[in-house]
Design a protein around this motif. Sequence first.
Motif, PDB file in Angstrom:
ATOM      1  N   ILE A  10      27.981  13.841  18.675  1.00  0.00           N
ATOM      2  CA  ILE A  10      29.383  13.617  18.324  1.00  0.00           C
ATOM      3  C   ILE A  10      29.882  14.795  17.503  1.00  0.00           C
ATOM      4  N   VAL A  11      31.049  15.308  17.868  1.00  0.00           N
ATOM      5  CA  VAL A  11      31.699  16.355  17.087  1.00  0.00           C
ATOM      6  C   VAL A  11      33.075  15.842  16.665  1.00  0.00           C
ATOM      7  N   CYS A  12      33.402  16.046  15.403  1.00  0.00           N
ATOM      8  CA  CYS A  12      34.668  15.576  14.835  1.00  0.00           C
ATOM      9  C   CYS A  12      35.601  16.769  14.673  1.00  0.00           C
ATOM     10  N   ILE A  13      36.757  16.725  15.312  1.00  0.00           N
ATOM     11  CA  ILE A  13      37.699  17.839  15.258  1.00  0.00           C
ATOM     12  C   ILE A  13      39.066  17.337  14.801  1.00  0.00           C
ATOM     13  N   PHE A  14      39.895  18.277  14.404  1.00  0.00           N
ATOM     14  CA  PHE A  14      41.260  17.954  13.972  1.00  0.00           C
ATOM     15  C   PHE A  14      42.210  18.212  15.133  1.00  0.00           C
ATOM     16  N   LYS A  15      42.924  17.176  15.536  1.00  0.00           N
ATOM     17  CA  LYS A  15      43.900  17.314  16.611  1.00  0.00           C
ATOM     18  C   LYS A  15      45.271  17.637  16.017  1.00  0.00           C
TER      19      LYS A  15
ATOM     20  N   SER B  31      39.915  20.541  27.033  1.00  0.00           N
ATOM     21  CA  SER B  31      39.762  21.744  27.860  1.00  0.00           C
ATOM     22  C   SER B  31      39.587  22.988  26.998  1.00  0.00           C
ATOM     23  N   ALA B  32      40.341  23.066  25.886  1.00  0.00           N
ATOM     24  CA  ALA B  32      40.227  24.215  24.990  1.00  0.00           C
ATOM     25  C   ALA B  32      38.851  24.271  24.336  1.00  0.00           C
ATOM     26  N   LEU B  33      38.310  23.107  23.977  1.00  0.00           N
ATOM     27  CA  LEU B  33      36.975  23.065  23.372  1.00  0.00           C
ATOM     28  C   LEU B  33      35.914  23.513  24.361  1.00  0.00           C
ATOM     29  N   ILE B  34      36.005  23.036  25.585  1.00  0.00           N
ATOM     30  CA  ILE B  34      35.039  23.440  26.616  1.00  0.00           C
ATOM     31  C   ILE B  34      35.116  24.938  26.866  1.00  0.00           C
ATOM     32  N   HIS B  35      36.325  25.464  26.948  1.00  0.00           N
ATOM     33  CA  HIS B  35      36.510  26.899  27.184  1.00  0.00           C
ATOM     34  C   HIS B  35      35.886  27.727  26.065  1.00  0.00           C
ATOM     35  N   LYS B  36      36.084  27.285  24.819  1.00  0.00           N
ATOM     36  CA  LYS B  36      35.530  28.014  23.677  1.00  0.00           C
ATOM     37  C   LYS B  36      34.008  27.958  23.681  1.00  0.00           C
TER      38      LYS B  36
ATOM     39  N   ALA C   6      36.616  16.917   9.862  1.00  0.00           N
ATOM     40  CA  ALA C   6      37.272  17.394  11.083  1.00  0.00           C
ATOM     41  C   ALA C   6      37.359  18.922  11.114  1.00  0.00           C
ATOM     42  N   LEU C   7      36.904  19.510  12.217  1.00  0.00           N
ATOM     43  CA  LEU C   7      36.946  20.966  12.399  1.00  0.00           C
ATOM     44  C   LEU C   7      38.320  21.407  12.894  1.00  0.00           C
ATOM     45  N   LEU C   8      38.896  22.401  12.233  1.00  0.00           N
ATOM     46  CA  LEU C   8      40.129  23.001  12.715  1.00  0.00           C
ATOM     47  C   LEU C   8      39.818  23.907  13.906  1.00  0.00           C
TER      48      LEU C   8
ATOM     49  N   HIS D 160      38.052  27.176  13.447  1.00  0.00           N
ATOM     50  CA  HIS D 160      36.636  27.121  13.073  1.00  0.00           C
ATOM     51  C   HIS D 160      35.737  26.725  14.240  1.00  0.00           C
ATOM     52  N   TRP D 161      36.310  26.720  15.436  1.00  0.00           N
ATOM     53  CA  TRP D 161      35.511  26.353  16.594  1.00  0.00           C
ATOM     54  C   TRP D 161      34.592  27.514  16.995  1.00  0.00           C
ATOM     55  N   ASP D 162      33.358  27.459  16.565  1.00  0.00           N
ATOM     56  CA  ASP D 162      32.316  28.370  17.042  1.00  0.00           C
ATOM     57  C   ASP D 162      31.010  27.590  17.057  1.00  0.00           C
ATOM     58  N   LEU D 163      29.997  28.148  17.693  1.00  0.00           N
ATOM     59  CA  LEU D 163      28.750  27.411  17.892  1.00  0.00           C
ATOM     60  C   LEU D 163      28.111  26.990  16.577  1.00  0.00           C
ATOM     61  N   ALA D 164      28.124  27.876  15.579  1.00  0.00           N
ATOM     62  CA  ALA D 164      27.490  27.556  14.298  1.00  0.00           C
ATOM     63  C   ALA D 164      28.171  26.359  13.638  1.00  0.00           C
TER      64      ALA D 164
END
Length: 303
Positions: free
Chosen positions: A15-20, A31-36, A266-268, A271-275
């Motif tokens: 599970i990953v928690c992100i900020f929408k 789609s943006a998360l998958i692309h990144k 929640a990740l902005l 800040h979307w990177d693998l680490a």
Amino acid sequence: MVTEAPLIWNNLRGIVCIFKPAEYSVKRLRSALIHKLCQDMNKLEVRPPIDYVAIEGNPSNKLSVSIKPNLADHPLVVGPRYQEQDFVISWSNFLGWNTSGVLLFGLKSGTKQAKYIRENKSARAYRVKGILGQATDNCYRTGKVIEKSTWKHVKRGHMEKFLSAMQASHQKKMFELCGVDMQSETAYELAVKGLLRPANSKIPVIYGIKCVEFQPPNFTLEIHCINEYETYLMHLVHEIGTKLHSTAHCTALQCIRHGGFTLQHALLMKHWDLANILDNIAICDQILRDTNSNIPQQNATLV
């Protein structure tokens, strides 16, 4: 940080928690998360092209065996090693177009956890902003103003009194749906076990509602609820304005809590990177362990 893509790939689940952001659809965010993720994965040390064994020569004479590069397996021919269709991602809570805040995604085998959270009907908390004196055709700030009214007679005490009555009404409704009297011992035993959840997932229920900010004509509500949806919350603001002998429409909605997940987790998008995503998966996994041991857990060790 491990740089081998296969090792990262094996641990990229959970599970990953992100900020929408508001005015951003959940589907587009997925789609943006998958692309990144694809971009970052293909920047790592990926699998080299597989060589093939070539047997050459005249079969009636001596044959030569050699190993040659397999150009058919080269990334320039077959494309990047990790492609968007390789990722399986689903959301556990759906936020509307105008709503921002906490959004949970399940990655790969984490989709089972996402499904469990979705079916477990976790309570959510929202910060809903509104403005008195105007009513719109869609109960939101983007709609056309269809009615104006006075609002200076509305005081904070009036609003808090109505919100308290609304909360009590929803609590009474929950016990009625369970077929028990609020003053009975059975009602007490049900309340001790935790939040009562309606059997019908289409019935919105408010567990708590209060005014956390009142600067007329603007106000902010904090709502703890279940089975809610964006349109319901916007119409709720409209109803509050009507009951206070004025009008009102919603100006902003933000989900600040989903079960044990808050805005702090929640990740902005920046800040979307693998680490950060791997760290977030580890944090979310620990939250799930602390809040509900029945949720399927991931056994991989994050790198």
